[in-house]
Design a protein around this motif. Structure first.
Motif, PDB file in Angstrom:
ATOM      1  N   GLN A 195       0.830  -1.196   0.000  1.00 29.92           N
ATOM      2  CA  GLN A 195       0.000   0.000   0.000  1.00 29.92           C
ATOM      3  C   GLN A 195       0.871   1.256   0.000  1.00 29.92           C
ATOM      4  OE1 GLN A 195      -3.136   0.468   2.865  1.00 29.92           O
ATOM      5  NE2 GLN A 195      -3.682  -1.717   2.853  1.00 29.92           N
ATOM      6  N   THR A 196       0.485   2.218  -0.809  1.00 26.80           N
ATOM      7  CA  THR A 196       1.137   3.524  -0.809  1.00 26.80           C
ATOM      8  C   THR A 196       0.065   4.607  -0.889  1.00 26.80           C
ATOM      9  OG1 THR A 196       1.364   3.539  -3.228  1.00 26.80           O
ATOM     10  CG2 THR A 196       3.209   2.635  -1.958  1.00 26.80           C
ATOM     11  N   LEU A 197       0.419   5.782  -0.414  1.00 26.27           N
ATOM     12  CA  LEU A 197      -0.503   6.915  -0.468  1.00 26.27           C
ATOM     13  C   LEU A 197      -0.014   7.882  -1.537  1.00 26.27           C
ATOM     14  CD1 LEU A 197      -3.021   8.220   0.877  1.00 26.27           C
ATOM     15  CD2 LEU A 197      -1.408   9.543   2.289  1.00 26.27           C
ATOM     16  N   PRO A 198      -0.741   8.030  -2.650  1.00 24.71           N
ATOM     17  CA  PRO A 198      -0.302   8.945  -3.703  1.00 24.71           C
ATOM     18  C   PRO A 198      -0.210  10.373  -3.185  1.00 24.71           C
ATOM     19  CG  PRO A 198      -2.102   7.534  -4.457  1.00 24.71           C
ATOM     20  CD  PRO A 198      -2.003   7.357  -2.978  1.00 24.71           C
ATOM     21  N   ASN A 256      22.848  -4.970   3.095  1.00 24.14           N
ATOM     22  CA  ASN A 256      21.993  -4.039   2.356  1.00 24.14           C
ATOM     23  C   ASN A 256      20.558  -4.281   2.786  1.00 24.14           C
ATOM     24  OD1 ASN A 256      20.527  -2.490   0.546  1.00 24.14           O
ATOM     25  ND2 ASN A 256      21.713  -3.101  -1.249  1.00 24.14           N
ATOM     26  N   ASP A 257      20.012  -3.349   3.553  1.00 23.89           N
ATOM     27  CA  ASP A 257      18.634  -3.469   4.026  1.00 23.89           C
ATOM     28  C   ASP A 257      17.729  -2.729   3.040  1.00 23.89           C
ATOM     29  OD1 ASP A 257      16.751  -4.399   5.892  1.00 23.89           O
ATOM     30  OD2 ASP A 257      16.642  -2.434   6.828  1.00 23.89           O
ATOM     31  N   TRP A 258      17.411  -3.404   1.933  1.00 19.97           N
ATOM     32  CA  TRP A 258      16.607  -2.817   0.866  1.00 19.97           C
ATOM     33  C   TRP A 258      15.327  -2.202   1.446  1.00 19.97           C
ATOM     34  CZ3 TRP A 258      18.839  -3.086  -3.969  1.00 19.97           C
ATOM     35  CH2 TRP A 258      19.861  -4.022  -4.135  1.00 19.97           C
ATOM     36  N   SER A 259      14.930  -1.061   0.910  1.00 21.78           N
ATOM     37  CA  SER A 259      13.815  -0.308   1.497  1.00 21.78           C
ATOM     38  C   SER A 259      12.854   0.187   0.424  1.00 21.78           C
ATOM     39  CB  SER A 259      14.356   0.896   2.275  1.00 21.78           C
ATOM     40  OG  SER A 259      15.182   0.475   3.345  1.00 21.78           O
ATOM     41  N   ALA A 260      11.573  -0.037   0.687  1.00 19.23           N
ATOM     42  CA  ALA A 260      10.506   0.489  -0.182  1.00 19.23           C
ATOM     43  C   ALA A 260      10.012   1.789   0.447  1.00 19.23           C
ATOM     44  CB  ALA A 260       9.381  -0.530  -0.303  1.00 19.23           C
ATOM     45  N   ARG A 261      10.546   2.904  -0.020  1.00 24.54           N
ATOM     46  CA  ARG A 261      10.322   4.175   0.665  1.00 24.54           C
ATOM     47  C   ARG A 261       8.868   4.625   0.632  1.00 24.54           C
ATOM     48  NH1 ARG A 261      14.737   4.345   3.817  1.00 24.54           N
ATOM     49  NH2 ARG A 261      16.684   4.414   2.616  1.00 24.54           N
ATOM     50  N   ASP A 262       8.170   4.362  -0.466  1.00 24.66           N
ATOM     51  CA  ASP A 262       6.776   4.802  -0.537  1.00 24.66           C
ATOM     52  C   ASP A 262       5.878   3.952   0.363  1.00 24.66           C
ATOM     53  OD1 ASP A 262       7.358   2.699  -2.234  1.00 24.66           O
ATOM     54  OD2 ASP A 262       6.274   3.495  -3.959  1.00 24.66           O
ATOM     55  N   ILE A 263       6.144   2.650   0.428  1.00 20.51           N
ATOM     56  CA  ILE A 263       5.399   1.798   1.346  1.00 20.51           C
ATOM     57  C   ILE A 263       5.703   2.193   2.795  1.00 20.51           C
ATOM     58  CG2 ILE A 263       5.093  -0.584   2.147  1.00 20.51           C
ATOM     59  CD1 ILE A 263       5.738  -1.495  -0.710  1.00 20.51           C
ATOM     60  N   PRO A 296      -5.151   5.093   0.244  1.00 18.40           N
ATOM     61  CA  PRO A 296      -4.023   4.389  -0.356  1.00 18.40           C
ATOM     62  C   PRO A 296      -4.424   3.586  -1.580  1.00 18.40           C
ATOM     63  CG  PRO A 296      -4.818   3.181   1.538  1.00 18.40           C
ATOM     64  CD  PRO A 296      -5.607   4.463   1.491  1.00 18.40           C
ATOM     65  N   ILE A 297      -3.415   3.245  -2.381  1.00 13.05           N
ATOM     66  CA  ILE A 297      -3.578   2.334  -3.506  1.00 13.05           C
ATOM     67  C   ILE A 297      -2.648   1.145  -3.280  1.00 13.05           C
ATOM     68  CG2 ILE A 297      -4.234   4.157  -5.133  1.00 13.05           C
ATOM     69  CD1 ILE A 297      -1.364   4.060  -6.226  1.00 13.05           C
TER      70      ILE A 297
END
Length: 428
Positions: free
Chosen positions: A180-183, A233-240, A189-190
């Motif tokens: 989920q992300t908030l545009p 490397n702690d990969w990150s989904a910044r928008d989530i 959210p979408i």
């Protein structure tokens, strides 16, 4: 044990090797052509098979070798410093130029290029800290320009419990996560693939001997509970992450994958590269007594150069070299590794051999030293231009991130960590 004078090895590729000379001797788990995983020692472009050379060890060194027989390093980590040092001293003798073990080269040595690397240990628990103060300030400025650091930061090593089940060795593909992300400007959210995928440059810390539940590890003893180090490397989904993190912090934005370099560089190998913990700026509080030890302050920090490189699908097609994004250092850690261990256990939390800590993103104070794209592009406001003519705000499918770490000091052989790689692939 430290070796002020570089020593040559009969393993020719180890002499002068960027990462794995005789003075390093990191341990890892490898297999060949689908064989059962086994423990090896990186030597130049080769791997020494410990079980194949077992009869060359005795005493505490043999005890250490036998603890690796199961194909994971947990039992070896649990032994603690004594057997680990004994193993290192025996390996230095066996691999030095002129050793009788050279006659058995074909039996005990494998080309690293022929081997597959695995996770070094069974990871029961993973905790990601936030001890890189420059990163904390840089990120804080993006969201709280007038108050980048929250009041607790300089009193307590901040961390959160991550997901151990999705930690993978270098080279594992990074599947773009969904969530989920908030545009921008939206009120609801979408759901869909992450659009702001990022990396985080971190030091990984492997726990050795643990503690009983209800007991705590004293700050003066904490260094004895650290088995070794890797790149993480702690990969990150910044928008989530932006949508989910309040009020409890990271969840799906971090748990999809964490990448680690496969070799464990021991605390003994890093001994020549220890240094004093940088003095706190005037006005900063002293650590509370349970976090303060003078020996740790005098030699509990490390001088490890950390590098991030990026290559895209287009760059690889054009045979362009990977482009450096970051050159940072572990000296920007506000808290020492020992302080992290002491704080983690002070409430009676049980640490176990093979637990993994992440330092948190280790950025420096200057441009070119930032350990994430979130900082480099100021949250996507300032895209970076690559040698191929492409631009990046965040990572795109086909991008590969490469982490490297290296230690150098006059009078000592330089050692490294190998690489931690991951290539982004499209969401399913």
């Amino acid at each position: 044990m430290t070796e002020p004078t570089p020593t040559r090895s009969w393993v020719a590729s180890a002499n002068g090797h960027r990462d794995f000379p005789l003075q390093n001797l990191p341990l890892g788990v490898f297999s060949i052509n689908g064989s059962a995983p086994r423990i090896g020692v990186a030597m130049g472009d080769c791997i020494l098979d410990l079980q194949a050379a077992r009869d060359a060890f005795d005493g505490e060194a043999l005890r250490a070798v036998d603890a690796t027989a199961g194909g994971q390093l947990n039992a070896f980590f649990e032994l603690g410093r004594g057997p680990r040092v004994a193993l290192r001293e025996r390996l230095l003798a066996l691999l030095a130029q002129g050793s009788a073990l050279q006659a058995r080269e074909a039996e005990v040595l494998h080309r690293a290029a022929d081997c597959q690397m695995h996770l070094p240990a069974k990871i029961n628990d993973y905790t990601d800290f936030y001890v890189g103060i420059e990163h904390a300030q840089n990120v804080g400025k993006l969201f709280r320009p007038d108050n980048p650091l929250l009041p607790n930061y300089k009193y307590v090593p901040i961390g959160y419990h991550g997901r151990a089940s999705t930690i993978r060795p270098s080279g594992t593909e990074v599947r773009r996560p969904k969530g989920q992300t908030l545009p921008a400007g939206g009120s609801e959210p979408i759901f869909g693939p992450c659009a702001r995928l990022d990396y985080e440059l971190e030091l990984g810390i492997w726990i050795g001997q643990g503690n009983a539940m209800g007991d705590s590890i004293a700050i003066g003893d904490a260094a004895e509970h650290i088995a070794g180090f890797c790149l993480l490397n702690d990969w990150s989904a910044r928008d989530i992450q932006a949508w989910e993190y309040q009020p409890l912090g990271p969840f799906l934005s971090k748990s999809f994958i964490t990448s680690v370099s496969p070799w464990v560089v021991t605390a003994e190998a890093l001994a020549p590269f220890r240094q004093a913990q940088p003095a706190r700026p005037e006005g900063d509080p002293q650590p509370l007594p349970y976090l303060l030890d003078q020996r740790d302050q005098a030699a509990g920090a490390f001088n490890i150069e950390l590098e991030v490189l990026l290559t895209t699908a287009s760059m690889r097609e054009q045979n362009l070299p990977a482009q450096r994004l970051t050159l940072s250092n572990t000296q920007y850690m506000y808290w020492t590794v020992a302080q992290m261990v002491a704080h983690h256990s002070v409430n009676g939390c049980q640490l176990q051999a093979g637990d993994l800590f992440g330092s948190g993103t280790l950025s420096g104070p200057q441009p070119g030293q930032f350990g994430s794209l979130l900082e480099i592009t100021e949250g996507g406001k300032k895209p970076i231009e690559l040698a191929s003519g492409e631009v990046r705000k965040f990572l795109e499918d086909g991008d590969e991130i490469i982490l490297r770490g290296r230690c150098s000091r006059d009078g000592f052989a330089s050692i490294g960590f190998g690489e931690c790689r991951g290539t982004v692939v499209a969401a399913r």
